[in-house]
Design a protein around this motif. Structure first.
Motif, mmCIF file in Angstrom:
data_model
loop_
_atom_site.group_PDB
_atom_site.id
_atom_site.type_symbol
_atom_site.label_atom_id
_atom_site.label_comp_id
_atom_site.label_asym_id
_atom_site.label_seq_id
_atom_site.Cartn_x
_atom_site.Cartn_y
_atom_site.Cartn_z
ATOM 1 N N VAL A 570 -8.283 8.539 -19.498
ATOM 2 C CA VAL A 570 -8.127 8.880 -17.946
ATOM 3 C C VAL A 570 -7.169 9.911 -17.708
ATOM 4 C CG1 VAL A 570 -8.407 8.106 -15.560
ATOM 5 C CG2 VAL A 570 -9.055 6.379 -17.470
ATOM 6 N N ALA A 571 -7.647 10.644 -17.035
ATOM 7 C CA ALA A 571 -6.767 11.918 -16.720
ATOM 8 C C ALA A 571 -5.795 11.658 -15.574
ATOM 9 C CB ALA A 571 -7.505 13.079 -15.882
ATOM 10 N N PHE A 572 -4.362 12.165 -15.887
ATOM 11 C CA PHE A 572 -3.192 11.633 -14.999
ATOM 12 C C PHE A 572 -2.793 12.386 -13.771
ATOM 13 C CE2 PHE A 572 0.596 9.220 -15.359
ATOM 14 C CZ PHE A 572 1.550 10.130 -14.513
ATOM 15 N N GLU A 573 -3.559 13.692 -13.754
ATOM 16 C CA GLU A 573 -3.259 14.370 -12.502
ATOM 17 C C GLU A 573 -4.344 15.569 -12.519
ATOM 18 O OE1 GLU A 573 0.526 16.310 -12.986
ATOM 19 O OE2 GLU A 573 -0.219 17.560 -14.567
ATOM 20 N N ASP A 574 -4.381 16.070 -11.369
ATOM 21 C CA ASP A 574 -5.381 17.150 -11.175
ATOM 22 C C ASP A 574 -4.892 18.610 -11.807
ATOM 23 O OD1 ASP A 574 -6.253 15.615 -9.560
ATOM 24 O OD2 ASP A 574 -6.217 16.518 -7.562
ATOM 25 N N GLY A 575 -6.020 19.358 -12.422
ATOM 26 C CA GLY A 575 -5.423 20.732 -12.864
ATOM 27 C C GLY A 575 -6.360 21.099 -14.129
ATOM 28 N N SER A 576 -6.060 21.966 -14.832
ATOM 29 C CA SER A 576 -6.558 22.639 -15.878
ATOM 30 C C SER A 576 -6.378 22.061 -17.250
ATOM 31 C CB SER A 576 -6.793 24.011 -15.749
ATOM 32 O OG SER A 576 -7.686 24.709 -16.780
ATOM 33 N N SER A 577 -7.134 21.722 -18.031
ATOM 34 C CA SER A 577 -6.845 21.121 -19.312
ATOM 35 C C SER A 577 -6.309 22.195 -20.418
ATOM 36 C CB SER A 577 -8.175 20.390 -20.109
ATOM 37 O OG SER A 577 -9.130 21.219 -20.459
ATOM 38 N N THR A 578 -5.448 21.981 -21.027
ATOM 39 C CA THR A 578 -4.706 22.589 -22.143
ATOM 40 C C THR A 578 -4.682 22.541 -23.358
ATOM 41 O OG1 THR A 578 -2.530 21.563 -21.977
ATOM 42 C CG2 THR A 578 -3.073 23.485 -20.087
ATOM 43 N N SER A 579 -4.699 23.449 -24.451
ATOM 44 C CA SER A 579 -4.915 23.144 -25.921
ATOM 45 C C SER A 579 -3.644 22.211 -26.226
ATOM 46 C CB SER A 579 -4.768 24.556 -26.626
ATOM 47 O OG SER A 579 -6.094 25.311 -26.189
ATOM 48 N N GLU A 598 -11.363 22.270 -15.586
ATOM 49 C CA GLU A 598 -10.892 21.773 -14.415
ATOM 50 C C GLU A 598 -11.239 20.308 -14.610
ATOM 51 O OE1 GLU A 598 -9.636 22.997 -11.417
ATOM 52 O OE2 GLU A 598 -9.065 24.791 -12.528
ATOM 53 N N VAL A 599 -10.084 19.417 -14.200
ATOM 54 C CA VAL A 599 -10.232 17.946 -14.278
ATOM 55 C C VAL A 599 -9.454 17.498 -12.893
ATOM 56 C CG1 VAL A 599 -10.283 17.798 -16.826
ATOM 57 C CG2 VAL A 599 -8.148 17.477 -15.634
ATOM 58 N N TYR A 600 -9.485 15.962 -12.550
ATOM 59 C CA TYR A 600 -9.064 15.666 -11.565
ATOM 60 C C TYR A 600 -8.537 14.333 -11.770
ATOM 61 C CZ TYR A 600 -13.571 13.518 -10.626
ATOM 62 O OH TYR A 600 -14.783 12.747 -10.975
ATOM 63 N N LYS A 601 -7.680 13.672 -11.197
ATOM 64 C CA LYS A 601 -6.927 12.266 -11.342
ATOM 65 C C LYS A 601 -8.027 11.449 -11.053
ATOM 66 C CE LYS A 601 -3.307 9.448 -9.697
ATOM 67 N NZ LYS A 601 -2.345 9.106 -8.829
ATOM 68 N N GLY A 602 -7.933 10.502 -12.323
ATOM 69 C CA GLY A 602 -8.866 9.371 -12.433
ATOM 70 C C GLY A 602 -10.231 9.807 -12.978
ATOM 71 N N SER A 615 -3.873 6.253 -19.531
ATOM 72 C CA SER A 615 -3.797 7.350 -18.656
ATOM 73 C C SER A 615 -2.889 8.659 -19.504
ATOM 74 C CB SER A 615 -2.841 7.202 -17.236
ATOM 75 O OG SER A 615 -3.711 6.290 -16.694
ATOM 76 N N LEU A 616 -3.604 9.796 -19.654
ATOM 77 C CA LEU A 616 -2.958 10.825 -20.159
ATOM 78 C C LEU A 616 -2.921 12.164 -19.179
ATOM 79 C CD1 LEU A 616 -5.563 10.804 -23.299
ATOM 80 C CD2 LEU A 616 -3.033 9.960 -23.530
ATOM 81 N N ASN A 617 -1.857 12.870 -19.709
ATOM 82 C CA ASN A 617 -1.790 14.082 -18.951
ATOM 83 C C ASN A 617 -2.484 15.172 -19.887
ATOM 84 O OD1 ASN A 617 -1.039 16.448 -17.301
ATOM 85 N ND2 ASN A 617 0.929 16.064 -17.416
ATOM 86 N N VAL A 618 -3.569 15.383 -19.543
ATOM 87 C CA VAL A 618 -4.136 16.843 -20.292
ATOM 88 C C VAL A 618 -4.090 18.156 -19.758
ATOM 89 C CG1 VAL A 618 -6.146 14.786 -21.185
ATOM 90 C CG2 VAL A 618 -6.558 16.375 -19.135
ATOM 91 N N CYS A 619 -3.397 18.339 -18.844
ATOM 92 C CA CYS A 619 -2.996 19.513 -18.274
ATOM 93 C C CYS A 619 -1.429 20.001 -18.563
ATOM 94 C CB CYS A 619 -3.345 19.475 -16.728
ATOM 95 S SG CYS A 619 -4.674 18.751 -16.284
ATOM 96 N N LYS A 620 -0.809 18.924 -19.216
ATOM 97 C CA LYS A 620 0.587 19.498 -19.746
ATOM 98 C C LYS A 620 0.468 20.909 -20.327
ATOM 99 C CE LYS A 620 4.644 17.311 -21.677
ATOM 100 N NZ LYS A 620 4.881 16.212 -22.551
#
Length: 680
Positions: A570-579, A598-602, A615-620
């Motif tokens: 599950v996405a941890f926060e809103d934002g754009s995913s990074t490689s 583009e992803v959003y929290k949840g 929960s993962l941060n895919v926008c880090k």
């Protein structure tokens, strides 16, 4: 010609009857009778077949089942007459047994199209969704003329989820072409459509299709079909069915598997000879049952049905009845009949023909168009109850309104209730909140087709996981059971058997089929166990298994069933995913997204390799440093999983939702469940 034999002399004990305490008769199959019958079954024209048992001889004329087909007792034979210049038939079969391809060949050989006219494959599947999926979803009407007789043909869906379409259509016809694959034989949906046709008392012509397949086994198919007739308590006349062997794609048919004609002539002849003309009351009061509804932007609602009695004229004043007490008046503005591959405007239609009527704005399926003075309503159309339900709600994600045109609860409500006007097997109820609606259907595919159509029309909404509709009888909880047949290569059979066993399936039958090394497994399994099963079976069999299901009955609650062992990422926060973030995330499981999304929290962004959600941060992003000697690392990313709408609906569990928009399909955690967990 294949036939069944029965005896009415109680003093004679035949080898067909089991004399034990079980009174159920045991019939021999047609191909097992070859030693008893003195003349070949194929020579059926005006011959008599003698059966000799001991010193007694029984003589039975061999003829089409419909020559003596039983008619409903309601009909007054003194007033009703047969119309000989029309035949109304429906083509019914299991999915992928070649109905639509056979109709293509019938249309081409009856000169419906010009010789130089381009005709696309499966011309009856006119819907975009039908062409993409390669299945028939909606029934279609057409007609051909053969030797002065008009044959109205209705092509029907093969999937069990669209069984409501088939049940409606059987009200319009007097006979059916039962198409059966020459290798697979009768399958679950074959049983369903044949059962309904026999209940209506319709004549049946069995077409063994795809006879040119290398592993074809026509004798087995005919025997299995005959056994199915007996299981469904068909009458002696109905068991005495005409068998035609055909290759729809080559446009050939014949009375024997080894001797096909160069065209479909034997099939047309069998339709004329074995399917009776409609029983009509030509001089009676007008009666027509609206069996189907179409919509035209210029003409409005168009009612389609068979004229049971009287004559219908353009401009005629009629009475539209829903029941004895509820009637209203209307005027026929346009009148059409089906000729070749299009509708043709006519001034009058006589009883027995299938026609399309314009001018009645509020007409519904099941209404009767009757004579203004003396008309009476016909019995309403009844279809079987739905077994699966799903919750539809407005889109509550942060991306709401970006892609869809219709996003409000009022838009959603109007569209869902509009679907009920055409889709009789579906039900819609208001949910717990004002923006939630419960949609019930025959199966997940039935509801998924509605979802796909809605997103293509510009709707944006969310759907919950499919749930079965249970019943309580005498304080006992009952749930729906289905018959599942799985065709699987022997090397993968163990994995499939284990998977079905975990989902509370009970094996009924196991047998080898035509193709070398292929096994047919037959299970009785709770509908709950089928949710999410299709993908699991494909994975277990490396994409080689074929799963078919059909509703059987309601039975006792089977206990808890675990449909998914793994959790979600599950996405941890809103934002754009990074490689950079996905490279480390893919070590935790399989990803649904790539970089730059583009992803959003949840939002669910992947499948966890272990039970439980993570929960993962895919926008880090990678931290920027001033050390110039650090070389940029080359990141190798796995290809993300590409889940379709059907796959997403199979995947989600109780606390998850599918977000459906015209451009995207996303999955997310249900915020209501998350709030409930926090409150604890």
């Amino acid at each position: 010609m294949e036939m069944a034999i029965s005896f009415h002399n109680s003093s004679f004990k035949s080898p067909f009857i089991n004399s034990s305490s079980n009174p159920k008769p045991k019939f021999l199959f047609p191909t097992q009778l070859s030693g008893l019958i003195s003349s070949p079954l194929s020579s059926f024209n005006s011959k008599r077949t003698c059966l000799k048992f001991g010193s007694r001889t029984f003589t039975k004329p061999v003829k089409c089942s419909v020559s003596q087909a039983a008619q409903p007792a309601i009909e007054k034979r003194s007033q009703l007459k047969r119309r000989s210049d029309i035949r109304n038939i429906a083509i019914v079969a299991h999915v992928d047994h070649g109905k639509t391809t056979l109709v293509d060949a019938m249309l081409k050989q009856s000169k419906v199209f010009r010789d130089n006219q381009f005709v696309q494959e499966r011309v009856m599947d006119s819907n975009d969704l039908e062409r993409e999926r390669g299945i028939t979803i909606l029934s279609k009407n057409t007609s051909i003329t053969y030797k002065g007789t008009k044959i109205n043909i209705i092509d029907t869906p093969g999937h069990s989820d669209f069984g409501g379409e088939v049940e409606r259509i059987l009200n319009m016809v007097e006979g059916v072409l039962l198409v059966v694959d020459s290798v697979e034989g009768p399958m679950p949906q074959t049983r369903f459509v044949l059962k309904k046709a026999l209940e209506f008392g319709h004549a049946v012509v069995v077409v063994v299709n795809k006879i040119d397949r290398p592993s074809a086994r026509p004798d087995f198919v005919i025997n299995s079909t005959f056994e199915l007739f007996i299981e469904l308590n068909a009458s002696d006349e109905q068991c005495d069915f005409q068998a035609i062997y055909a290759s729809g794609i080559k446009g050939k048919a014949g009375l024997s598997a080894d001797n096909l004609a160069e065209d479909l002539g034997p099939l047309f002849e069998s339709i004329i000879r074995c399917i009776p003309g409609p029983h009509i009351d030509k001089d009676g009061a007008l009666q027509m049952l609206a069996t189907n509804i179409e919509y035209d932007e210029h003409k409005g609602r168009i009612a389609i049905g068979r004229l049971h009695a009287g004559v219908l004229r353009k401009g005629m004043e009629v009475k539209v009845c829903t029941s004895e007490d509820s009637c209203r008046y209307a005027r026929i503005s346009e009148l059409y009949v089906y000729e070749k591959f299009s509708k043709t405007a006519v001034e009058r239609v006589e009883a027995g023909d299938i026609c399309a009527v314009c001018g009645i704005e509020d007409i519904q399926i099941g209404d009767t168009i009757a004579d203004k003075a003396f008309g009476k309503p016909l019995p309403a159309i009844k279809v079987e109850e739905p077994t699966v339900k799903m919750a539809f709600s407005i889109n509550t994600s942060p991306f709401v309104g970006r892609e869809g045109k219709y996003v409000t609860s009022r838009n959603l409500r109007d569209r869902l209730y509009h679907e009920l006007e055409r889709n009789l097997a579906m039900k819609v109820e208001d949910g717990e909140t004002a923006d939630t609606f419960i949609v019930s259907g025959r199966g997940t595919l039935h509801i998924t087709i509605l979802i796909e159509n809605m997103r293509r029309e510009g709707y944006e909404f969310m759907v919950g996981p499919p749930k079965v509709i249970n019943k309580k009888v005498a304080d006992k909880l009952l749930e729906p059971y289905e018959i599942a047949t799985v065709e699987v290569p022997e090397e993968h059979m163990g994995a499939v058997v284990e998977l079905l066993g975990r989902r509370r399936g009970q094996m009924i039958d196991m047998q080898g089929v035509g193709a070398e090394g292929t096994t047919l497994l037959k299970y009785k399994i709770p509908t709950r166990g089928l949710l999410g099963l299709r993908n699991a079976i494909l994975t277990a069999s490396r994409g080689t298994a074929i799963l078919n299901t059909i509703f059987d009955s309601y039975g006792p609650w089977a206990g808890d069933i675990v449909t998914r062992d793994q959790g979600s990422l599950v996405a941890f926060e809103d934002g754009s995913s990074t490689s950079y973030a996905i490279a480390s995330s893919q070590e935790r499981g399989q990803m649904f997204i790539g970089p730059g999304i583009e992803v959003y929290k949840g939002q669910i962004v992947g499948i966890h390799q272990r039970p439980g959600d993570l929960s993962l941060n895919v926008c880090k992003k990678k931290a920027a440093t001033n050390v110039r000697s650090n070389k940029e690392q080359t990141v190798v990313l796995d290809t993300p999983l590409d889940y379709s709408l059907d796959d997403c609906i199979e995947y989600i569990q109780e606390d998850e939702l599918v977000e459906v928009t015209p451009s995207s399909i996303r999955m997310c955690k249900n915020p209501k469940f998350a709030a409930a967990k926090k409150s604890r």
